[in-house]
Design a protein around this motif. Structure first.
Motif, PDB file in Angstrom:
ATOM      1  N   PRO A  63      53.382  32.732 100.527  1.00 25.25           N
ATOM      2  CA  PRO A  63      54.364  33.734 100.973  1.00 25.25           C
ATOM      3  C   PRO A  63      54.043  34.373 102.320  1.00 25.25           C
ATOM      4  N   LEU A  67      56.472  34.282 105.561  1.00 26.22           N
ATOM      5  CA  LEU A  67      56.921  35.515 106.225  1.00 26.22           C
ATOM      6  C   LEU A  67      56.574  35.496 107.707  1.00 26.22           C
ATOM      7  N   GLU A  70      59.041  33.295 109.429  1.00 26.47           N
ATOM      8  CA  GLU A  70      60.328  33.990 109.547  1.00 26.47           C
ATOM      9  C   GLU A  70      60.283  35.011 110.676  1.00 26.47           C
ATOM     10  N   ASP A  93      64.596  44.893 105.276  1.00 23.89           N
ATOM     11  CA  ASP A  93      64.344  44.056 104.099  1.00 23.89           C
ATOM     12  C   ASP A  93      63.115  43.181 104.330  1.00 23.89           C
ATOM     13  N   PHE A  94      62.985  42.646 105.544  1.00 26.05           N
ATOM     14  CA  PHE A  94      61.802  41.841 105.868  1.00 26.05           C
ATOM     15  C   PHE A  94      60.534  42.677 105.701  1.00 26.05           C
ATOM     16  N   ASN A  95      60.525  43.889 106.253  1.00 24.82           N
ATOM     17  CA  ASN A  95      59.340  44.750 106.137  1.00 24.82           C
ATOM     18  C   ASN A  95      59.046  45.090 104.671  1.00 24.82           C
ATOM     19  N   ARG A  96      60.100  45.278 103.864  1.00 27.69           N
ATOM     20  CA  ARG A  96      59.907  45.543 102.440  1.00 27.69           C
ATOM     21  C   ARG A  96      59.257  44.343 101.745  1.00 27.69           C
ATOM     22  N   ARG A  97      59.688  43.124 102.090  1.00 26.72           N
ATOM     23  CA  ARG A  97      59.102  41.921 101.499  1.00 26.72           C
ATOM     24  C   ARG A  97      57.646  41.745 101.926  1.00 26.72           C
ATOM     25  N   ARG A 100      55.635  44.201  99.884  1.00 29.90           N
ATOM     26  CA  ARG A 100      55.539  43.724  98.502  1.00 29.90           C
ATOM     27  C   ARG A 100      54.528  42.571  98.399  1.00 29.90           C
ATOM     28  N   ASP A 101      54.504  41.706  99.432  1.00 31.40           N
ATOM     29  CA  ASP A 101      53.566  40.588  99.423  1.00 31.40           C
ATOM     30  C   ASP A 101      52.126  41.077  99.493  1.00 31.40           C
ATOM     31  N   ARG A 104      50.375  41.712  96.108  1.00 31.82           N
ATOM     32  CA  ARG A 104      50.025  40.598  95.226  1.00 31.82           C
ATOM     33  C   ARG A 104      48.523  40.551  95.021  1.00 31.82           C
ATOM     34  N   THR A 117      54.157  43.601 109.624  1.00 33.64           N
ATOM     35  CA  THR A 117      55.513  44.142 109.634  1.00 33.64           C
ATOM     36  C   THR A 117      56.028  44.099 111.063  1.00 33.64           C
TER      37      THR A 117
END
Length: 159
Positions: A63, A67, A70, A93-97, A100-101, A104, A117
């Motif tokens: 992931p 990212l 992307e 949304d990208f920064n949120r993902r 979240r990553d 992990r 970010t």
């Protein structure tokens, strides 16, 4: 002494019958040498398969690497978006993902990869500049009140 009949597996029989029918004649690449450059790489056959079959393995990336890939496409990948609000929504949304990553759990015996970010305001400014440079220039001057207006279509006149 008579020769004993040899066992022929169903696969070998199917290959032999196909050869007898001539299905292997005139195949593309027949008689050409195999491409074996880069075989010192343990994954050479996977890379050649992906290249030959045009397979995209981005879904198999970790992931954090996906990212990062992307993020490398910003802001050019955002040119299809029409409003600044939609660009901001995609970037947030990208920064949120990414955040979240980072939550992990770590994989054992694997280095931790982090995706950075993005600066939303900076990318919005770059998006504006790219969008302004890609907009077609209007060659017709605007119609002033003294000039004749173009005729309205009949379906626009009916109410």
């Amino acid at each position: 002494m008579a020769e004993r009949p040899r066992y022929e597996s169903p696969v070998e029989r199917a290959i032999r019958e196909a050869q007898e029918r001539g299905e292997f004649d005139d195949l593309p690449g027949a008689g050409k040498p195999l491409r074996l450059e880069g075989t010192d790489d343990p994954m050479w056959w996977v890379r050649q398969l992906a290249e030959r079959e045009q397979i995209d393995f981005t879904g198999a990336l970790p992931p954090a690497v996906a990212l990062r890939k992307e993020a490398a496409t910003f802001p050019e990948s955002l040119l299809d978006l029409r409003t600044e609000e939609s660009v901001r929504a995609v970037l947030e949304d990208f920064n949120r993902r990414v955040k979240r990553d980072r939550l992990r759990p770590l994989e054992p015996r694997m280095p931790q990869l982090l995706a950075p970010t993005v600066d939303v305001d900076d990318l919005v400014e770059r998006w504006r500049a790219l969008r302004a440079s890609s907009q077609p220039v209007d060659v017709d001057p605007p119609v002033t009140s003294g000039e004749a207006r173009p005729r309205r279509r009949w379906w626009r006149r009916r109410r």
